[in-house]
Design a protein around this motif. Structure first.
Motif, PDB file in Angstrom:
ATOM      1  N   GLN A 114       9.151  21.680  -0.083  1.00 28.17           N
ATOM      2  CA  GLN A 114      10.009  21.496  -1.203  1.00 28.17           C
ATOM      3  C   GLN A 114      10.966  20.635  -1.122  1.00 28.17           C
ATOM      4  O   GLN A 114      11.408  19.761  -2.264  1.00 28.17           O
ATOM      5  CB  GLN A 114      10.682  23.066  -1.721  1.00 28.17           C
ATOM      6  CG  GLN A 114      11.566  22.863  -2.698  1.00 28.17           C
ATOM      7  CD  GLN A 114      12.803  24.007  -2.616  1.00 28.17           C
ATOM      8  OE1 GLN A 114      13.288  24.346  -1.616  1.00 28.17           O
ATOM      9  NE2 GLN A 114      13.101  24.322  -3.718  1.00 28.17           N
ATOM     10  N   TRP A 154       6.090  24.644  -5.624  1.00 28.76           N
ATOM     11  CA  TRP A 154       7.133  25.219  -4.889  1.00 28.76           C
ATOM     12  C   TRP A 154       7.825  26.313  -5.466  1.00 28.76           C
ATOM     13  O   TRP A 154       8.206  27.362  -5.047  1.00 28.76           O
ATOM     14  CB  TRP A 154       8.020  24.041  -4.096  1.00 28.76           C
ATOM     15  CG  TRP A 154       7.330  22.822  -3.935  1.00 28.76           C
ATOM     16  CD1 TRP A 154       8.088  21.657  -4.189  1.00 28.76           C
ATOM     17  CD2 TRP A 154       6.152  22.808  -3.199  1.00 28.76           C
ATOM     18  NE1 TRP A 154       7.205  20.712  -3.674  1.00 28.76           N
ATOM     19  CE2 TRP A 154       6.084  21.387  -3.178  1.00 28.76           C
ATOM     20  CE3 TRP A 154       5.194  23.560  -2.643  1.00 28.76           C
ATOM     21  CZ2 TRP A 154       5.053  20.830  -2.453  1.00 28.76           C
ATOM     22  CZ3 TRP A 154       4.162  23.009  -2.081  1.00 28.76           C
ATOM     23  CH2 TRP A 154       3.867  21.657  -2.011  1.00 28.76           C
ATOM     24  N   ASN A 155       8.489  26.080  -6.884  1.00 25.58           N
ATOM     25  CA  ASN A 155       9.091  26.913  -7.399  1.00 25.58           C
ATOM     26  C   ASN A 155       8.344  28.211  -8.000  1.00 25.58           C
ATOM     27  O   ASN A 155       8.890  29.475  -7.637  1.00 25.58           O
ATOM     28  CB  ASN A 155       9.724  26.282  -8.848  1.00 25.58           C
ATOM     29  CG  ASN A 155      10.301  27.221  -9.821  1.00 25.58           C
ATOM     30  OD1 ASN A 155      11.226  28.045  -9.389  1.00 25.58           O
ATOM     31  ND2 ASN A 155       9.845  27.318 -11.015  1.00 25.58           N
ATOM     32  N   TYR A 454      16.279  25.620 -13.534  1.00 28.68           N
ATOM     33  CA  TYR A 454      15.688  26.868 -12.546  1.00 28.68           C
ATOM     34  C   TYR A 454      16.581  27.882 -12.765  1.00 28.68           C
ATOM     35  O   TYR A 454      16.040  29.016 -12.701  1.00 28.68           O
ATOM     36  CB  TYR A 454      15.679  26.172 -11.264  1.00 28.68           C
ATOM     37  CG  TYR A 454      14.628  24.924 -11.056  1.00 28.68           C
ATOM     38  CD1 TYR A 454      13.335  25.431 -10.919  1.00 28.68           C
ATOM     39  CD2 TYR A 454      14.960  23.923 -10.742  1.00 28.68           C
ATOM     40  CE1 TYR A 454      12.423  24.442 -10.793  1.00 28.68           C
ATOM     41  CE2 TYR A 454      14.178  22.710 -10.784  1.00 28.68           C
ATOM     42  CZ  TYR A 454      12.781  22.912 -10.500  1.00 28.68           C
ATOM     43  OH  TYR A 454      11.833  22.158 -10.314  1.00 28.68           O
ATOM     44  N   THR A 503      15.561  27.242  -5.893  1.00 29.03           N
ATOM     45  CA  THR A 503      14.579  26.197  -6.260  1.00 29.03           C
ATOM     46  C   THR A 503      15.610  25.163  -7.056  1.00 29.03           C
ATOM     47  O   THR A 503      15.121  23.909  -6.812  1.00 29.03           O
ATOM     48  CB  THR A 503      13.697  26.844  -7.186  1.00 29.03           C
ATOM     49  OG1 THR A 503      14.215  27.569  -8.131  1.00 29.03           O
ATOM     50  CG2 THR A 503      12.711  27.430  -6.427  1.00 29.03           C
TER      51      THR A 503
END
Length: 578
Positions: A114, A154-155, A454, A503
């Protein structure tokens, strides 16, 4: 006495939920599917064309007539990357949650992945992809899709992992008592229980992909520049020409495309995901989607289910022998110690080799310099998180708890989140140049444009997933507003907020590479920080400095995750999982 016939495997029907079918709906669905297939075939024809690395132009045509085609090419890359991200999420997050020994490697690995900026991936992978498809533009396409994938995956992985580790104990016990196979456990328990946060984070990840589209389509690495047909590279070419009108035209095209995607794709999926909410009572104002209603009124989905439904059960039986093991009740101490020793030895050898390479190229002084630049970027990230949390947590709760507001606000939020804010960077640069303002502080706002969503999306998902019976109980008890926030809302959304803030922090670090150095025509503004350090090293092809920048950024992100965010994750799992 008559005996009821058993249900057909792979196909269920509830007459109470059936809607009247319409041939007009059949015609609309058929025409829509045919048009979609035709567009995909037409656009994908330009993917595999001859490619000469020496004569590839660094820019593309900025003729406005090409914008629809460029938008379609970019959209095709985005969905290809989304499919890869979903597959990666299912495998990686499930392994991290279900395999205790692998978890010790996979979670730090996810932190590192990430934290690696998109330019770090491109500088390493583009040469390999070009070599994999010699003489064809497929290599560049694969590199671009992989770069977009690294901004999306990644999120979604963090969100699905969080849903797995916070899964109610009753579901775990039920799955074990029913002797579900690994495959059945995954599709019947894990995916449904994590569907709600997964859908909302997929929307956010899609928006993150738009944000990095310019870097993924107008590639500048190792003193070479490549441009793929797409709306991101169109903006880059228009900015290089200092053509503000064409940049604004691309912005308008993006707004139209994002609104269309919300109506035709994301809104139906979010409404469909409502079926996976776990609660004892149902909201009186359920969200709706015209596209989903159209599909439900058509005969075509039912015909496809009857045609392919019988194939599900045999496939399910075959795949049940594969999959990831359940968390064992006991792991021998010797096995744990051997596995830990192998990991420690591998990490030690890798660290020694990296340090030796840095020492023989740029020296350890470059590490200290990059670390100081990282402190400046860290300050920007902290300010961003504080301000974004104070602004978007109340707004996200308000949107998530009110279906009417959700129906009106979701298209707006989706446009804001999915709109690639770096398309506006050339315009911001022009304003900064005209006013003489500094990018040092403006970089925080530019980073926020790509990272703050996010937090908003995860808070909306967390608030919308609060069981309606709990909300009704709080209303019946007439809880004071302060107590309502402290005892119900903040604990309920805490796991989702931790995922969103974690994130967002990683996204802010990644966004720094495009926010700390911006260009408009011949003018370039640079803010002091680790992001501009990595971007400059990537542009000139200075691999040792790229490595130093990526290592330092990874160290910052992993260290903060270990010391701060992981403790909040454990707290959310221990005390605040519904």
């Amino acid at each position: 006495m008559t005996r009821a016939l058993p249900p057909v495997r792979g196909y269920t029907s509830n007459p109470a939920l059936d809607r009247p079918r319409s041939r007009w709906a059949d015609a609309a669905v058929f025409v829509g599917a045919a048009v979609l297939i035709w567009i995909v075939v037409k656009v994908s024809a330009g993917v595999d064309v001859p490619f000469d690395q020496a004569d590839t132009p660094a820019t593309i045509s900025t003729d406005p007539a090409q914008l629809p085609y460029y938008a379609a090419r970019s959209l095709l890359r985005m969905f290809a990357a989304l499919g890869l991200s979903i597959a990666f999420t299912f495998v990686y997050a499930t392994a991290a949650a279900r395999l205790p020994r692998a978890q010790k490697v996979l979670l730090p690995g996810l932190d590192i992945l990430q934290s690696v900026p998109i330019l770090g991936f491109l500088s390493i992978t583009i040469t390999g992809f070009i070599a994999l498809f010699p003489g064809s533009s497929l290599g560049l396409e694969a590199a671009s899709i992989f770069a977009i994938f690294t901004s999306q995956a990644w999120n979604m992985t963090f969100a699905f992992y969080q849903s797995l580790i916070s899964q109610p104990r009753e579901l775990d016990e039920a799955a074990r008592n029913l002797r579900l196979s690994r495959w059945q456990r995954f599709w019947r328990v894990d995916v449904p229980s994590g569907m709600f946060p997964l859908v909302w984070n997929a929307m956010m990840s899609f928006g993150s992909g738009w944000f990095f589209l310019t870097a993924a389509e107008a590639i500048s690495v190792n003193n070479r520049e490549y441009a793929l047909p797409g709306i991101g590279s169109y903006v880059a070419s228009a900015a290089a020409e200092s053509d503000t009108a064409k940049v604004l035209l691309a912005v308008a095209t993006m707004i139209v495309m994002v609104i269309g995607l919300n109506v035709l794709f994301w809104r139906p999926i979010t409404v469909w995901a409502e079926r996976f909410r776990v609660e004892d009572s149902e909201s009186a104002d359920a969200p709706r989607s015209l596209v989903l209603d159209l599909l439900r009124r058509s005969h075509i989905p039912g015909l496809l289910a009857r045609a392919f439904g019988p194939l599900v059960y045999p496939m399910d039986r075959v795949m049940s022998v594969f999959g990831l093991a359940e968390r064992p009740l006991y792991v021998p101490v010797l096995r744990r110690r051997v596995a830990d020793a192998v990991v420690v030895v591998a990490l030690t050898v890798g660290a020694v080799l990296l340090l030796h390479y840095i020492h023989t190229t740029v020296g350890f002084g470059e590490l200290a310099h990059a670390a100081l630049l990282g402190v400046i970027t860290l300050g920007r990230v902290i300010v961003l998180l504080i301000v974004a949390s104070a602004v978007w947590v109340p707004i996200g709760v308000w949107i998530g708890l009110n279906p009417k507001v959700t129906r009106l606000a979701q298209p707006i939020v989706q446009v804001l989140a999915s709109f690639p804010a770096n398309f506006l960077f050339p315009l911001v640069t022009a304003v900064l140049l005209a006013t003489g303002a500094s990018l040092q502080w403006a970089a925080i706002a530019l980073m926020a444009l790509g990272a703050q969503w996010y937090i908003l999306f995860n808070v909306i998902a967390g608030a919308a997933a609060v069981p309606n019976d709990l909300r009704e109980a709080a209303a019946n008890l007439r809880l004071p507003r302060t107590l309502w926030w402290r005892r119900l809302i903040l604990p309920a959304i805490f796991p989702s907020y931790v995922t969103g803030a974690l994130t967002a922090a990683g996204g802010a670090w990644n966004a720094s590479i495009v926010a700390e150095i911006v260009e408009f025509g011949p003018s370039t503004l640079v803010a002091t920080g680790l992001g501009s350090y990595i971007a400059d090293a990537t542009r000139v092809g200075d691999f040792p400095r790229i490595l130093v920048g990526v290592l330092v950024m990874s160290a910052y992100v992993v260290g903060i995750n270990r010391l701060f965010w992981r403790r909040l994750y454990a707290l959310a799992q221990r005390r605040y999982s519904l």
